[in-house]
Design an enzyme around this catalytic site. Sequence first.
Site, short mmCIF file in Angstrom:
data_model
loop_
_atom_site.label_atom_id
_atom_site.label_comp_id
_atom_site.label_asym_id
_atom_site.label_seq_id
_atom_site.Cartn_x
_atom_site.Cartn_y
_atom_site.Cartn_z
N HIS A 254 40.61 80.49 10.93
CA HIS A 254 40.05 79.20 10.51
C HIS A 254 38.85 78.84 11.37
CE1 HIS A 254 41.98 77.08 13.89
NE2 HIS A 254 43.09 77.74 13.62
N ASP B 23 51.20 70.01 15.85
CA ASP B 23 49.92 69.46 15.40
C ASP B 23 50.26 68.10 14.81
OD1 ASP B 23 47.53 68.79 14.17
OD2 ASP B 23 47.18 70.78 13.33
N ARG C 52 47.51 77.14 19.02
CA ARG C 52 46.31 76.38 18.71
C ARG C 52 46.22 75.26 19.75
NH1 ARG C 52 47.03 75.76 13.71
NH2 ARG C 52 47.90 73.67 13.45
N TYR D 181 46.74 83.70 16.20
CA TYR D 181 48.00 83.82 15.46
C TYR D 181 48.25 85.30 15.22
CZ TYR D 181 46.11 79.16 14.59
OH TYR D 181 45.54 77.91 14.76
N HIS E 283 49.51 75.61 8.28
CA HIS E 283 49.92 74.25 7.89
C HIS E 283 51.42 74.19 7.61
CE1 HIS E 283 45.59 72.78 6.77
NE2 HIS E 283 45.78 72.97 8.05
N HIS F 235 40.16 65.34 7.73
CA HIS F 235 39.01 66.23 7.55
C HIS F 235 37.93 65.33 6.97
CE1 HIS F 235 41.48 70.23 7.44
NE2 HIS F 235 41.75 69.46 8.48
N ASP G 45 61.48 54.79 -9.60
CA ASP G 45 60.95 53.48 -9.20
C ASP G 45 60.38 53.44 -7.78
OD1 ASP G 45 61.52 52.46 -11.64
OD2 ASP G 45 63.51 51.71 -11.08
N ASP H 66 43.92 63.72 15.79
CA ASP H 66 44.37 65.03 15.31
C ASP H 66 44.46 65.96 16.53
OD1 ASP H 66 44.81 67.38 13.96
OD2 ASP H 66 42.88 67.42 12.93
N HIS I 140 36.47 70.25 12.53
CA HIS I 140 36.02 69.51 11.34
C HIS I 140 35.65 68.11 11.80
CE1 HIS I 140 40.08 67.71 11.57
NE2 HIS I 140 40.52 68.95 11.73
N GLU J 259 39.30 73.07 17.82
CA GLU J 259 40.67 73.57 17.69
C GLU J 259 40.78 75.07 17.43
OE1 GLU J 259 42.60 72.48 13.94
OE2 GLU J 259 40.95 71.13 13.52
N GLU K 223 44.00 71.75 20.19
CA GLU K 223 43.08 70.90 19.42
C GLU K 223 42.87 69.56 20.11
OE1 GLU K 223 44.56 69.75 15.51
OE2 GLU K 223 42.50 69.33 14.86
N1 GLY Z 1 45.99 68.77 11.24
C1 GLY Z 1 45.11 69.44 10.38
C2 GLY Z 1 44.02 70.06 11.12
O1 GLY Z 1 44.14 70.28 12.29
O2 GLY Z 1 42.99 70.30 10.61
MN MN Z 2 42.23 69.41 12.88
MN MN Z 3 45.41 69.28 13.59
#
Ligand code: GLY
Ligand code: MN
Ligand code: MN
Length: 455
Positions: A352, A262, A407, A390, A245, A363, A42, A273, A356, A386, A409
């Site tokens: 990566h 992050d 990272r 790694y 992630h 995104h 529920d 972000d 974005h 960002e 960002e």
């Molecule tokens: N938090 C997801 C990214 O940095 O794209």
């Molecule tokens: Mn991001």
């Molecule tokens: Mn991020």
Amino acid sequence: MKRKPTITKKEFARRREQLMHMIGTSAVAIVPSASLMIRNRDAEFPFRQDSDFLYLTGFNEPDAVAFFIPGREQGEFILFCRERDPAAERWVGRRAGLEGAQKQWGADDAFPIEDIDDILPGLLEERSSVYYNTGQDVEFDQRVMGWVNTVKSKRRSGVHAPQEFISLPLILHDMRLYKSAAELRAMRYAAKTAISAHERAMQACQPGMMEYELEAECLYTFRKAGMEPAYTTIAGGGENACILHYIDNDRVLVDGDLVLIDAGAEYLGYASDITRTFPVNGRFSAPQRALYEIVLDAQKAAIAVAKPGNTWNQPHDVAVRVITEGLVRLGILSGEVDTLIKENAFAPYYMHKTGHWLGLDVHDVGDYKVDDHWRLLEPGMTLTVEPGLYISPTEGVDKKWWNIGIRIEDDVLITRKGNEVLTRALVKEVDDIEALMHASRTAASAATGRKKRQP
Ligand code: GLY
Ligand code: MN
Ligand code: MN
């Protein structure tokens, strides 16, 4: 208290007008809301409106369909939604109802969602195209086909049915890519809250804490400001920072490790972000610092080329170059930089893209290429920058670099003159991070000292 940013009714109306102007009077557009999703029996997940629907209506309820029919004299914006229902509202919350849809949300007409199958086909008659986001929801696709087929079945009575489906995202997502002044105010506000969250987490961090305790510092800050997290917070210590992630956030934070957070807040649907990486004990080790400086240099260089006239991919290319040069300098890669870049030699350590689009979706929507060429950056676009590094355990790579994940960002608005970093107020220089963490530790130990002296 200063008034919080809002998106006015007028702005939602302006967006609808722009959309209708673009699709023209021989077309209609259909945009369904998101649905509630069951979490377990529920209990439902917190409702999050579909971003396209939210952008055009501001209406934050499930079980709704927005229908746009440009040039219709009796009204161009029709909202199908739930009716008022005191019993249901007592259990699960308020509804705008049909009257609210018109008065509060600017619909020209509103009908119960249950009646959509009876009403909608009639509105498709004599229109040649249907703008719609096909393929997003198979069940809804079938319903749209059903409505069109109902009109087709009346062909012998001289009724014309729509002949083509056109991708709504083609138009709508391009609109969403360019942020208005009001959207930017919302994004700055979301950014400000995310900055506070990161500062709070840095100040709270101590060896021996759990990763989820840092996540908790972020969530506390978001909710205290009435916001939601824009995505699940990532808080990864040591090797967990190398999992891009990572959201388990259930390990202990170890003295001598770095931790990567992050985390972004969402305000009126607009995301921030931010990622920062900092030492659990407040002091970078020499290898951590060396790698961190490379990522920071890459990020600064990438931000410097995020400006009108440059392409979407330029910040990434610049970041890749700085990172490759840095890895060669540290002996993690060897060879000639141009060749290493051509061979993607950096990819095991930087896998990566450098950013974005950012907006109602983290995104965000919008094409990155136009006619097979990287898109030019233009004022009003918002994106993240960002880069990261790694270093998983790898044979041939000195062990002192192993399990370091970094990272950095920030959220960037392209302006006429260049850009504005919406998240610039958050520390990212090594010395500034250490100073902030040191200050909070000094304050904490002074407080403990005072307590001890009390009788
Ligand atoms: N938090 C997801 C990214 O940095 O794209
Ligand atoms: Mn991001
Ligand atoms: Mn991020």
